[in-house]
Scaffold this motif. Structure first.
Motif, PDB file in Angstrom:
ATOM      1  N   TRP A 246      13.652  54.628   7.278  1.00  0.00           N
ATOM      2  CA  TRP A 246      12.917  55.044   8.467  1.00  0.00           C
ATOM      3  C   TRP A 246      12.638  56.536   8.424  1.00  0.00           C
ATOM      4  O   TRP A 246      13.529  57.335   8.193  1.00  0.00           O
ATOM      5  CB  TRP A 246      13.724  54.715   9.720  1.00  0.00           C
ATOM      6  CG  TRP A 246      12.996  55.098  10.961  1.00  0.00           C
ATOM      7  CD1 TRP A 246      13.147  56.238  11.669  1.00  0.00           C
ATOM      8  CD2 TRP A 246      11.989  54.341  11.602  1.00  0.00           C
ATOM      9  NE1 TRP A 246      12.294  56.251  12.740  1.00  0.00           N
ATOM     10  CE2 TRP A 246      11.558  55.086  12.719  1.00  0.00           C
ATOM     11  CE3 TRP A 246      11.393  53.118  11.354  1.00  0.00           C
ATOM     12  CZ2 TRP A 246      10.581  54.635  13.579  1.00  0.00           C
ATOM     13  CZ3 TRP A 246      10.419  52.668  12.222  1.00  0.00           C
ATOM     14  CH2 TRP A 246      10.026  53.434  13.318  1.00  0.00           C
ATOM     15  N   THR A 247      11.398  56.913   8.614  1.00  0.00           N
ATOM     16  CA  THR A 247      11.050  58.325   8.740  1.00  0.00           C
ATOM     17  C   THR A 247      10.499  58.587  10.143  1.00  0.00           C
ATOM     18  O   THR A 247      11.069  59.348  10.899  1.00  0.00           O
ATOM     19  CB  THR A 247      10.023  58.749   7.675  1.00  0.00           C
ATOM     20  OG1 THR A 247       8.896  57.877   7.734  1.00  0.00           O
ATOM     21  CG2 THR A 247      10.638  58.709   6.293  1.00  0.00           C
ATOM     22  N   ASP A 248       9.391  57.942  10.460  1.00  0.00           N
ATOM     23  CA  ASP A 248       8.823  58.020  11.807  1.00  0.00           C
ATOM     24  C   ASP A 248       7.802  56.895  11.971  1.00  0.00           C
ATOM     25  O   ASP A 248       7.571  56.109  11.054  1.00  0.00           O
ATOM     26  CB  ASP A 248       8.199  59.390  12.075  1.00  0.00           C
ATOM     27  CG  ASP A 248       7.017  59.709  11.165  1.00  0.00           C
ATOM     28  OD1 ASP A 248       6.726  58.925  10.256  1.00  0.00           O
ATOM     29  OD2 ASP A 248       6.388  60.746  11.382  1.00  0.00           O
ATOM     30  N   TRP A 249       7.182  56.844  13.124  1.00  0.00           N
ATOM     31  CA  TRP A 249       6.231  55.780  13.435  1.00  0.00           C
ATOM     32  C   TRP A 249       4.912  55.930  12.694  1.00  0.00           C
ATOM     33  O   TRP A 249       4.131  54.983  12.622  1.00  0.00           O
ATOM     34  CB  TRP A 249       5.953  55.747  14.937  1.00  0.00           C
ATOM     35  CG  TRP A 249       7.086  55.214  15.731  1.00  0.00           C
ATOM     36  CD1 TRP A 249       8.017  55.954  16.401  1.00  0.00           C
ATOM     37  CD2 TRP A 249       7.437  53.856  15.922  1.00  0.00           C
ATOM     38  NE1 TRP A 249       8.928  55.113  17.005  1.00  0.00           N
ATOM     39  CE2 TRP A 249       8.587  53.814  16.722  1.00  0.00           C
ATOM     40  CE3 TRP A 249       6.886  52.650  15.492  1.00  0.00           C
ATOM     41  CZ2 TRP A 249       9.197  52.640  17.110  1.00  0.00           C
ATOM     42  CZ3 TRP A 249       7.504  51.475  15.881  1.00  0.00           C
ATOM     43  CH2 TRP A 249       8.641  51.478  16.671  1.00  0.00           C
ATOM     44  N   SER A 250       4.630  57.086  12.139  1.00  0.00           N
ATOM     45  CA  SER A 250       3.310  57.328  11.542  1.00  0.00           C
ATOM     46  C   SER A 250       3.002  56.374  10.388  1.00  0.00           C
ATOM     47  O   SER A 250       1.839  56.070  10.148  1.00  0.00           O
ATOM     48  CB  SER A 250       3.198  58.782  11.067  1.00  0.00           C
ATOM     49  OG  SER A 250       4.081  59.022   9.992  1.00  0.00           O
TER      50      SER A 250
END
Length: 168
Positions: A52-56
């Motif tokens: 997971w990094t971000d929603w982008s």
């Protein structure tokens, strides 16, 4: 005591859904779930492997634009097939749906045809707004599609019940 029963009856009646509304909610839930299945799968996969990094990663390539166009296109067909005349409410929703399809498709085309990565605030919010517009438009189209033609007997029964309640 009778006043208390009427309050409870009115409260219950407020939350009682009609059959076509239940069918519309069920159809919408299934359609939205399956239209967004690549998103749900990607989200589950990303979380399960711990990357997971971000929603982008879920909107940066225009996925939400495509999901939105899919939902709005389905809604357009329902509105178009249920319009009675060119000035009724379904015609209005039909026109709005077409406009949104063109706008969102243009946004996706501009994003996908640009070779440079473009993760910016506009893409984020345009994607979110597109999907947030698509879901209620689609749900409303399900209500239109599943609404039965007027049941005169049921309507008269409701009117008689209202009159009786007014007399008491």
């Amino acid at each position: 005591m009778e006043e208390n029963n009427q309050k409870e009856k009115k409260w219950y009646h407020f939350f009682k859904l009609k059959d076509f509304q239940k069918v519309s909610m069920l159809n919408s839930t299934f359609s939205i779930f399956f239209n967004l299945l690549p998103f749900w799968g990607g989200l589950l996969f990303t979380i399960s492997i711990g990357k997971w990094t971000d929603w982008s990663r879920f909107y940066e390539n225009g996925e939400f634009y495509l999901y939105s166009v899919s939902l709005i296109s389905s809604a357009y067909l329902i509105y178009h097939n249920n319009k009675i005349k060119t000035s009724d409410i379904n015609s209005f929703f039909s026109i709005i749906s077409l406009i949104l399809i063109v706008i969102v498709s243009f946004l996706y085309a501009s994003l996908s045809s640009n070779p440079d990565p473009q993760i910016n605030i506009f893409i984020k919010w345009a994607s979110i707004i597109a999907i947030l517009c698509a879901v209620p438009i689609f749900f409303h189209s399900q209500l239109v599609a599943n609404r039965n033609s007027p049941n005169v007997v049921e309507k008269r029964k409701d009117e008689q019940e209202t009159i009786i309640n007014g007399i008491n």
